[in-house]
Design an enzyme around this catalytic site. Structure first.
Site, PDB file in Angstrom:
ATOM      1  N   ARG A 182     -15.201   8.349  -5.795  1.00 51.33           N
ATOM      2  CA  ARG A 182     -14.368   8.587  -4.809  1.00 51.33           C
ATOM      3  C   ARG A 182     -14.137  10.082  -4.398  1.00 51.33           C
ATOM      4  NH1 ARG A 182     -13.446   4.112  -7.505  1.00 51.33           N
ATOM      5  NH2 ARG A 182     -13.010   2.122  -6.433  1.00 51.33           N
ATOM      6  N   CYS A 201     -19.154  -0.556 -13.394  1.00 55.39           N
ATOM      7  CA  CYS A 201     -18.493   0.068 -12.354  1.00 55.39           C
ATOM      8  C   CYS A 201     -19.504   1.516 -11.934  1.00 55.39           C
ATOM      9  CB  CYS A 201     -17.039   1.072 -12.651  1.00 55.39           C
ATOM     10  SG  CYS A 201     -16.431   2.005 -11.159  1.00 55.39           S
ATOM     11  N   ASP A 204      21.678  -6.904   9.980  1.00 57.99           N
ATOM     12  CA  ASP A 204      20.905  -5.758   9.485  1.00 57.99           C
ATOM     13  C   ASP A 204      19.986  -4.926  10.446  1.00 57.99           C
ATOM     14  OD1 ASP A 204      20.160  -3.528   7.298  1.00 57.99           O
ATOM     15  OD2 ASP A 204      18.408  -4.607   7.655  1.00 57.99           O
ATOM     16  N   ARG A 259     -18.962   3.412  -9.115  1.00 54.60           N
ATOM     17  CA  ARG A 259     -18.394   3.918  -7.752  1.00 54.60           C
ATOM     18  C   ARG A 259     -17.690   5.400  -8.077  1.00 54.60           C
ATOM     19  NH1 ARG A 259     -18.903  -0.857  -7.875  1.00 54.60           N
ATOM     20  NH2 ARG A 259     -18.912  -2.297  -5.950  1.00 54.60           N
ATOM     21  N   CYS A 267       0.787  -1.339   0.080  1.00 54.11           N
ATOM     22  CA  CYS A 267       0.060   0.015   0.088  1.00 54.11           C
ATOM     23  C   CYS A 267       0.706   1.360  -0.086  1.00 54.11           C
ATOM     24  CB  CYS A 267      -1.029   0.078   1.306  1.00 54.11           C
ATOM     25  SG  CYS A 267      -2.113   1.453   1.336  1.00 54.11           S
ATOM     26  N   CYS A 275     -12.319   7.063 -11.124  1.00 54.00           N
ATOM     27  CA  CYS A 275     -11.811   6.154 -11.358  1.00 54.00           C
ATOM     28  C   CYS A 275     -10.446   6.028 -10.496  1.00 54.00           C
ATOM     29  CB  CYS A 275     -11.271   5.892 -12.785  1.00 54.00           C
ATOM     30  SG  CYS A 275     -10.156   4.476 -13.268  1.00 54.00           S
ATOM     31  N   THR A 301     -14.155   0.479   5.505  1.00 50.60           N
ATOM     32  CA  THR A 301     -13.183  -0.409   5.262  1.00 50.60           C
ATOM     33  C   THR A 301     -12.082  -0.051   6.077  1.00 50.60           C
ATOM     34  OG1 THR A 301     -13.716  -0.584   2.991  1.00 50.60           O
ATOM     35  CG2 THR A 301     -11.633  -1.231   3.601  1.00 50.60           C
ATOM     36  N   MET A 313      -2.444  -5.232  -6.730  1.00 54.03           N
ATOM     37  CA  MET A 313      -2.708  -4.115  -7.707  1.00 54.03           C
ATOM     38  C   MET A 313      -1.408  -2.938  -7.386  1.00 54.03           C
ATOM     39  SD  MET A 313      -6.724  -3.194  -7.592  1.00 54.03           S
ATOM     40  CE  MET A 313      -6.752  -3.208  -5.830  1.00 54.03           C
ATOM     41  N   LYS A 364     -16.953  -9.144   6.014  1.00 55.56           N
ATOM     42  CA  LYS A 364     -15.924  -9.068   4.973  1.00 55.56           C
ATOM     43  C   LYS A 364     -14.407  -9.056   5.285  1.00 55.56           C
ATOM     44  CE  LYS A 364     -19.728  -7.650   1.431  1.00 55.56           C
ATOM     45  NZ  LYS A 364     -19.867  -6.677   0.681  1.00 55.56           N
TER      46      LYS A 364
END
Length: 620
Positions: free
Chosen positions: A319, A315, A590, A317, A87, A329, A154, A249, A215
């Site tokens: 944001r 789609c 290290d 959605r 992320c 998108c 989320t 992704m 979920k």
């Protein structure tokens, strides 16, 4: 508090969902834990009337391809209390000044406008939305918006158990919890922070409060957690979970590599090998997930196929980022600042025109991303799950899922789940790490498997010629095509002499960089898999098992590393074991080098080797 049976809890939830309106007719209010359909059947004539007299969907939220955008995701903050490797970079990302972020009132103003135009679902995201102090108040005020059917969130789950009762009371309808591994040590490696127990508490609390399904989002990355697919799915047998496997992704700073991506079809093939009866569920309109269910299982499994099979055509959605930019998108670079227009005094009509123009420019699909995947995919070999490395990190694969289901099916406890207590028990007299769950009867390491006894063997036959050179003396790889496949096992070891200061910090897990033993263990596992890329003339070996153990030696202020590799094939795995032990030792160096440079790596050696044509070897 005595544990309540699930059936009693669900009956109470369903009863409480029906309330009266001023007309005396029964209406339903969506409630966590119940299906989305009304609890009271609406007469067919009423349904027909609603369809015939429904207001037309907003033209401002309909793009040039006819897609209606009824789902709005609002980022409440850019901040996050984790640093997930897929992320963001370890150092985090530059944060927007607080004055440039949307205020609570601005968030609600925009939400109100979108709901008025037809948005019926809002999901709160981040960063991590639950670190925003007024998140409960925001949910409560969103819940008052007429026409808004669903409020979701989320979250990484760190703060969920503490806040969920308040959020549920405020009107939170659905929960997505990010969890990429069921292994505590690996969790810390992936997110670069502690917190596994808190996430498990959050999932436990959501089930206890009646959310169904809960979920669980799992980003699947090759070489890191694809070996846990079956464990995640097994949880759905007795728990109301929707485990959602997400294709890895690319995002800025996550050093995305196509080779790390495990495709939906590969994951599905893995599951079908274990559960041939896996059946596909009907796809919901505008859903991003392909859902499956194993007959008789309580939960289900879904796949988010953003990379291999995009869902751009349906789609729905939009944001809004934390600083007030509208993104039509997720993968697009185009953003429009609603914050600036809002603060400049734009009217509702002017805002709608700006939103409508942005939606109208939305592309048919995120083409650049798809081209990148299509151009890269032919170079990626097909790797079956059975042949991939099974990273066992601090747990025993066979018993894990059954233990979890048994514990959680037994009742919904208000305290920390027993399994989480077992996973993260503190106060151990010594810190040792191995690649299996601990055994109380074994004081030497965290492995329930007894160490294999020494195999009697004669001296290893030697050769008067080097095998990795040809007749001209040039380097050459040995041809193993004619050799039979046999079970090969090799064990190697190394010693890291830390000195008293670094040793104490490692022993007490007080290093600023994090848990040195965990990082070294995972580094050793990764190194074993990459041996053929590091040692030029080594063959690629499909390892069936890697185990890395680290034991503290107080007499020498040292850490003893032992690496074991196993595979079935025509060539041995001693180089994999040696590479694993050596790299684990280097990783430990290290982690500790800021404390002391007087660290010595010593005694890197092969301990044993079995299964080769030239006989077995065991160092005495």
């Amino acid at each position: 508090m005595a544990a309540q049976p699930v059936s009693r809890m669900l009956r109470r939830v369903l009863r409480s969902s029906v309330r009266s309106c001023s007309s005396g007719a029964l209406v339903t209010q969506p409630h966590p834990g119940e299906p989305s359909q009304p609890a009271v059947e609406v007469p067919s004539g009423r349904r027909r009337f609603l369809r015939e007299h429904a207001a037309p969907f907003s033209a401002f939220l309909t793009d040039s391809f006819g897609r209606r955008h009824s789902y709005l995701r609002i980022s409440l903050t850019e901040k996050c209390n984790l640093r997930c490797q897929y992320c963001m970079p370890e150092e985090g990302v530059p944060l927007t000044p607080k004055a440039d972020l949307l205020t609570t009132e601005e968030i609600l103003t925009l939400a109100r406008l979108f709901v008025k135009e037809g948005v019926d679902k809002i999901r709160l995201t981040g960063g991590e939305p639950l670190i925003r102090p007024d998140v409960v108040d925001i949910v409560a005020q969103l819940h008052q918006l007429e026409g808004l059917r669903t409020i979701g969130i989320t979250t990484n789950g760190i703060n969920l158990a503490r806040l969920l009762p308040q959020l549920q009371e405020a009107g939170l309808g659905t929960i997505n919890i990010s969890l990429d591994t069921l292994v505590p040590a690996k969790f810390e490696f992936i997110v670069r922070r502690k917190g596994f127990r808190k996430v498990m508490e959050g999932i436990h609390k959501a089930i206890e409060l009646g959310y169904s399904p809960v979920k669980v989002n799992c980003v699947v990355m090759r070489g890191l957690n694809e070996d846990e697919l079956l464990d995640f799915v097994a949880l759905t047998e007795g728990l109301p979970l929707d485990v959602r496997f997400i294709e890895y992704m690319p995002f800025d700073g996550n050093k995305w590599n196509f080779k790390k991506m495990v495709s939906y079809k590969e994951m599905l093939d893995t599951l079908r090998q274990q559960w041939p009866e896996l059946e596909k569920l009907p796809e919901e309109e505008s859903s991003t997930a392909k859902a499956f269910k194993i007959p008789g299982f309580r939960g289900r499994v879904s796949f988010i196929t953003s990379m291999s099979e995009h869902f751009c055509g349906t789609c729905s959605r939009l944001r809004i980022t934390a600083d007030g930019n509208l993104k039509v998108c997720l993968f697009g670079n185009s953003e429009v600042s609603l914050r600036d227009h809002l603060r400049a005094g734009a009217s509702e009509e002017e805002l709608l025109c700006i939103i409508g123009a942005a939606v109208g420019r939305k592309k048919r699909q995120h083409a650049e991303l798809l081209l990148m995947c299509q151009d890269s995919s032919p170079a990626i070999p097909s790797i079956s799950f059975r042949d991939s490395l099974h990273v066992q990190g601090l747990r025993h694969r066979v018993s894990f899922s059954s233990q979890m289901v048994t514990l959680w099916k037994g009742g919904w406890l208000p305290q920390i789940p027993l399994l989480a207590q077992r996973w993260l028990a503190s106060g151990l007299p010594q810190r040792r790490y191995g690649s299996h769950l601990d055994s109380d009867a074994n004081p030497k390491c965290l492995s329930p498997e007894p160490r294999a006894p020494a195999t009697p063997s004669g001296p290893l036959p030697t050769s008067d010629q080097l095998t990795h050179v040809d007749r001209e003396g040039q380097a050459a790889m040995v041809d193993v095509g004619g050799k039979p496949d046999t079970e090969r096992v090799a064990v190697a070891s190394a010693v890291v002499l830390l000195g008293p200061v670094a040793y104490k910090l490692v022993q007490e897990n007080q290093l600023k960089k994090g848990d040195a033993l965990v990082v070294a263990q995972l580094a050793g596992v990764q190194a074993a898999k990459l041996t053929s890329q590091l040692i030029p003339l080594c063959h690629h070996v499909a390892l069936s098992h890697v185990q890395v153990q680290l034991e503290l030696d107080s007499t020498r202020h040292a850490v003893v590393v032992q690496a074991s590799c196993r595979a079935r094939g025509p060539t041995g795995v001693e180089m994999e074991a040696l590479t694993s032990a050596a790299v684990a030792a280097l990783a430990l160096y290290d982690m500790c080098k800021a404390v002391s440079r007087d660290i010595v790596l010593a005694e890197i050696k092969l301990v044993s080797k079995t299964g080769g044509q030239r006989g077995d070897f065991h160092r005495t």
